[in-house]
Design a protein around this motif. Structure first.
Motif, PDB file in Angstrom:
ATOM      1  N   UNK A  39       6.287   7.348   5.626  1.00 12.91           N
ATOM      2  CA  UNK A  39       6.433   7.485   7.077  1.00 12.91           C
ATOM      3  C   UNK A  39       6.200   6.101   7.659  1.00 12.91           C
ATOM      4  N   UNK A  40       7.278   5.425   8.034  1.00 14.57           N
ATOM      5  CA  UNK A  40       7.168   4.041   8.480  1.00 14.57           C
ATOM      6  C   UNK A  40       6.526   3.908   9.852  1.00 14.57           C
ATOM      7  N   UNK A  41       6.393   4.995  10.575  1.00 16.20           N
ATOM      8  CA  UNK A  41       5.654   4.939  11.838  1.00 16.20           C
ATOM      9  C   UNK A  41       4.156   4.889  11.562  1.00 16.20           C
ATOM     10  N   UNK A  91      17.037   7.073   5.919  1.00 15.72           N
ATOM     11  CA  UNK A  91      16.299   8.137   6.582  1.00 15.72           C
ATOM     12  C   UNK A  91      16.162   9.342   5.666  1.00 15.72           C
ATOM     13  N   UNK A  92      15.002   9.997   5.752  1.00 18.28           N
ATOM     14  CA  UNK A  92      14.760  11.198   4.947  1.00 18.28           C
ATOM     15  C   UNK A  92      15.132  12.464   5.706  1.00 18.28           C
ATOM     16  N   UNK A  93      15.643  12.306   6.933  1.00 25.26           N
ATOM     17  CA  UNK A  93      16.141  13.440   7.704  1.00 25.26           C
ATOM     18  C   UNK A  93      17.223  12.928   8.651  1.00 25.26           C
ATOM     19  N   UNK A  94      18.064  13.798   9.195  1.00 26.38           N
ATOM     20  CA  UNK A  94      19.100  13.346  10.127  1.00 26.38           C
ATOM     21  C   UNK A  94      18.488  12.653  11.338  1.00 26.38           C
ATOM     22  N   UNK A  95      19.158  11.611  11.805  1.00 23.84           N
ATOM     23  CA  UNK A  95      18.630  10.822  12.921  1.00 23.84           C
ATOM     24  C   UNK A  95      18.401  11.668  14.166  1.00 23.84           C
ATOM     25  N   UNK A  96      19.268  12.661  14.395  1.00 22.91           N
ATOM     26  CA  UNK A  96      19.117  13.478  15.611  1.00 22.91           C
ATOM     27  C   UNK A  96      18.000  14.505  15.490  1.00 22.91           C
ATOM     28  N   UNK A  97      17.325  14.560  14.347  1.00 27.31           N
ATOM     29  CA  UNK A  97      16.196  15.475  14.184  1.00 27.31           C
ATOM     30  C   UNK A  97      14.852  14.745  14.129  1.00 27.31           C
ATOM     31  N   UNK A  98      14.852  13.429  14.300  1.00 27.73           N
ATOM     32  CA  UNK A  98      13.608  12.677  14.272  1.00 27.73           C
ATOM     33  C   UNK A  98      12.714  13.088  15.443  1.00 27.73           C
ATOM     34  N   UNK A  99      11.407  13.224  15.211  1.00 32.01           N
ATOM     35  CA  UNK A  99      10.497  13.677  16.274  1.00 32.01           C
ATOM     36  C   UNK A  99      10.031  12.523  17.158  1.00 32.01           C
ATOM     37  N   UNK A 100      10.263  12.649  18.455  1.00 32.74           N
ATOM     38  CA  UNK A 100       9.839  11.641  19.411  1.00 32.74           C
ATOM     39  C   UNK A 100       8.557  12.081  20.103  1.00 32.74           C
ATOM     40  N   UNK A 106       0.821  -1.206   0.000  1.00 32.98           N
ATOM     41  CA  UNK A 106       0.000   0.000   0.000  1.00 32.98           C
ATOM     42  C   UNK A 106       0.857   1.260   0.000  1.00 32.98           C
ATOM     43  N   UNK A 107       1.876   1.288   0.874  1.00 38.90           N
ATOM     44  CA  UNK A 107       2.701   2.513   0.943  1.00 38.90           C
ATOM     45  C   UNK A 107       3.550   2.684  -0.311  1.00 38.90           C
ATOM     46  N   UNK A 108       3.836   1.563  -1.023  1.00 41.84           N
ATOM     47  CA  UNK A 108       4.660   1.641  -2.240  1.00 41.84           C
ATOM     48  C   UNK A 108       3.815   1.567  -3.502  1.00 41.84           C
ATOM     49  N   UNK A 109       2.490   1.715  -3.366  1.00 46.61           N
ATOM     50  CA  UNK A 109       1.583   1.582  -4.496  1.00 46.61           C
ATOM     51  C   UNK A 109       1.892   2.625  -5.572  1.00 46.61           C
ATOM     52  N   UNK A 154       5.802   6.005  27.120  1.00 44.89           N
ATOM     53  CA  UNK A 154       6.378   5.438  25.911  1.00 44.89           C
ATOM     54  C   UNK A 154       7.577   6.250  25.419  1.00 44.89           C
ATOM     55  N   UNK A 155       8.502   5.561  24.777  1.00 43.69           N
ATOM     56  CA  UNK A 155       9.595   6.191  24.046  1.00 43.69           C
ATOM     57  C   UNK A 155       9.483   5.696  22.621  1.00 43.69           C
ATOM     58  N   UNK A 156       8.753   6.455  21.812  1.00 43.64           N
ATOM     59  CA  UNK A 156       8.474   6.025  20.450  1.00 43.64           C
ATOM     60  C   UNK A 156       8.470   7.237  19.535  1.00 43.64           C
ATOM     61  N   UNK A 157       8.758   6.995  18.276  1.00 41.73           N
ATOM     62  CA  UNK A 157       8.812   8.064  17.285  1.00 41.73           C
ATOM     63  C   UNK A 157       7.410   8.494  16.866  1.00 41.73           C
ATOM     64  N   UNK A 158       7.221   9.792  16.698  1.00 43.57           N
ATOM     65  CA  UNK A 158       5.984  10.304  16.105  1.00 43.57           C
ATOM     66  C   UNK A 158       5.995  10.074  14.597  1.00 43.57           C
ATOM     67  N   UNK A 159       7.173  10.090  14.029  1.00 43.53           N
ATOM     68  CA  UNK A 159       7.283   9.923  12.577  1.00 43.53           C
ATOM     69  C   UNK A 159       8.642   9.305  12.268  1.00 43.53           C
ATOM     70  N   UNK A 160       8.665   8.434  11.272  1.00 47.31           N
ATOM     71  CA  UNK A 160       9.916   7.840  10.804  1.00 47.31           C
ATOM     72  C   UNK A 160       9.962   7.965   9.282  1.00 47.31           C
ATOM     73  N   UNK A 161      10.296   9.162   8.779  1.00 47.92           N
ATOM     74  CA  UNK A 161      10.299   9.397   7.335  1.00 47.92           C
ATOM     75  C   UNK A 161      11.500   8.735   6.668  1.00 47.92           C
TER      76      UNK A 161
END
Length: 461
Positions: free
Chosen positions: A163-165, A391-400, A151-154, A406-413
């Protein structure tokens, strides 16, 4: 240095100077906040949790001591929470709904043992890989994973952005939870969506929570008259004395634990594979399972646990904690404790299993094998289907996510390229396995994900 700070009587929590826990610094890097609190207070620190003072336990030995609960000092029962009993909590405190289930997670003694035995028996067919139901579930997880990836690669392009999250790690375990429930209609799809709303604590959370409980009551009633090969039916078989309401309270735990915690673990494991060249180059089923364990140690998705309450005054760290005070165990803090970390061989091929991501003692996680298996399959299918994933952005800029627990990402672009390997969508179970009920039709969840894909594609133009 706070070394001389050794009170012999309870330190009134309301009079202790507390520091806010959920800050931008905490969202960015909890370990730095843990280190600062540990340097100031030792292994136990008084913190403010969204307006309510609590004791945060950061030391590995102290967290493990409370988890093991030798001597039955530490209770999970809410009637031992002094501020709650005395009406001292803000009525609109946003954390309170997480404690109101009154399920196995908030029980002690014989009630706890009876409910845990029920859960153990009901989960066994899905966690024992030699059981036909476990084989069918693994086939379903692979199918769900392949469907979400397709679906995401359709589209016609072999490359893309996702966004894998939102599009993979979060919906996949919720789809598994939906299957475990054994919904007979598309109502299960609505439950998946309402669970998402509750876990996000958005404006629709209260209404969604009411609908969820109503759905669980409906499901429990149905399974009492028409049992099947599903978790509610197995729970009823193990504990025929369940009332509709009692079973419904227990079932409400499943989307949160299997859904949210496992979704976070999937995201965190994908991130580890993408950012660790050694793991990426040697990826296989065996190394994925080992990577999941390393992630549970280094970046546990359930960073903090729901409260314990001492039933008597007790010394912990440099403080004497009064009976009835809320104590929150920080698994992430325990793992970053230098006294624990200094004993870990970071170069070892097999990482330690002495971490506390799955708990310990009377409340140790009963679904550990299931969560690990979902995560392993999810990561395996993703890296089989998508090539050159980055990653579509630097790892240290990923939004948590900002969360008390919980310790989880809001988005994993990510940006990806489709691999040449075809999706493995054919069931692998033998012909004499338990008959699989027809899958409920996709509706709300699929429309949401397809719409999200369209929004993402539009935003990238």
């Amino acid at each position: 240095m706070p070394g001389a700070w050794t009170p012999s009587t309870p330190e009134p929590l309301a009079s202790v100077s507390v520091e806010p826990l959920l800050t931008r610094d905490y969202d960015a890097d909890p370990a730095l906040v843990h280190d600062r609190l540990r340097a100031k207070y030792g292994p136990v620190a008084p913190v403010d949790l969204l307006g309510v003072p609590v004791w945060l336990v950061l030391g590995y030995a102290e967290v493990l001591r409370v988890m093991k609960n030798e001597g039955d000092v530490w209770s999970k029962r809410l009637d031992n929470w002094r501020a709650r009993v005395e009406g001292g909590l803000p009525p609109d405190w946003p954390v309170l709904p997480a404690f109101e289930l009154n399920s196995v997670a908030f029980q002690d003694g014989m009630t706890l043992h009876r409910l845990r035995d029920t859960w153990t028996s009901a989960l066994a067919p899905f966690q024992d890989r030699g059981h036909p139901q476990a084989q069918l579930l693994e086939d379903a997880i692979r199918r769900y994973a392949d469907d979400l990836i397709s679906l995401l690669a359709e589209g016609e392009s072999r490359t893309g952005w996702a966004d894998l999250s939102a599009q993979y790690a979060r919906p996949l375990p919720l789809m598994v939870a939906n299957r475990l429930f054994g919904f007979e209609t598309a109502r299960g799809d609505d439950v998946v969506m309402d669970t998402w709303r509750v876990l996000d604590a958005g404006p629709e959370a209260a209404a969604a929570s009411q609908r969820l409980f109503a759905a669980m009551m409906e499901l429990s009633t149905a399974k009492m008259s028409r049992p099947g090969n599903d978790l509610p039916s197995y729970m009823l078989a193990a504990n025929p004395d369940f009332t509709v309401e009692g079973l419904s309270r227990e079932l409400l735990m499943l989307p949160g634990v299997v859904g949210d915690m496992t979704g976070g673990l999937i995201c965190n494991t994908i991130l580890e594979v993408m950012t660790n060249p050694e793991v990426r180059s040697g990826l296989s089923a065996g190394t994925i399972e080992e990577t999941v364990n390393r992630v549970a140690l280094a970046n546990p998705p359930m960073a903090n646990l729901t409260f314990r309450f001492p039933t008597a005054d007790v010394r912990l760290g440099r403080f004497v904690i009064a009976a009835g005070d809320p104590v929150m165990l920080s698994v992430a803090g325990a793992h970053s404790d230098p006294l624990f970390g200094s004993a870990i061989d970071r170069e070892a091929i097999r990482s330690t299993r002495a971490h506390l991501a799955w708990g310990a003692g009377p409340h140790a996680c009963l679904a550990r094998l299931l969560a690990t298996r979902i995560t392993t399959i999810a990561v395996e299918r993703l890296f089989d289907r998508l090539d050159r994933l980055r990653l579509a952005m630097p790892a240290d800029q990923l939004p948590w996510r900002s969360s008390p627990f919980m310790r989880a990402l809001r988005s994993l672009p990510v940006e990806y390229e489709l691999a040449h390997a075809p999706a493995n969508t054919e069931p692998a179970a033998s012909a004499d396995a338990v008959t699989l009920e027809e899958e409920p039709p996709r509706s709300a969840l699929w429309r949401f994900l397809r719409g999200l894909r369209g929004e993402r594609r539009g935003s990238r133009k």
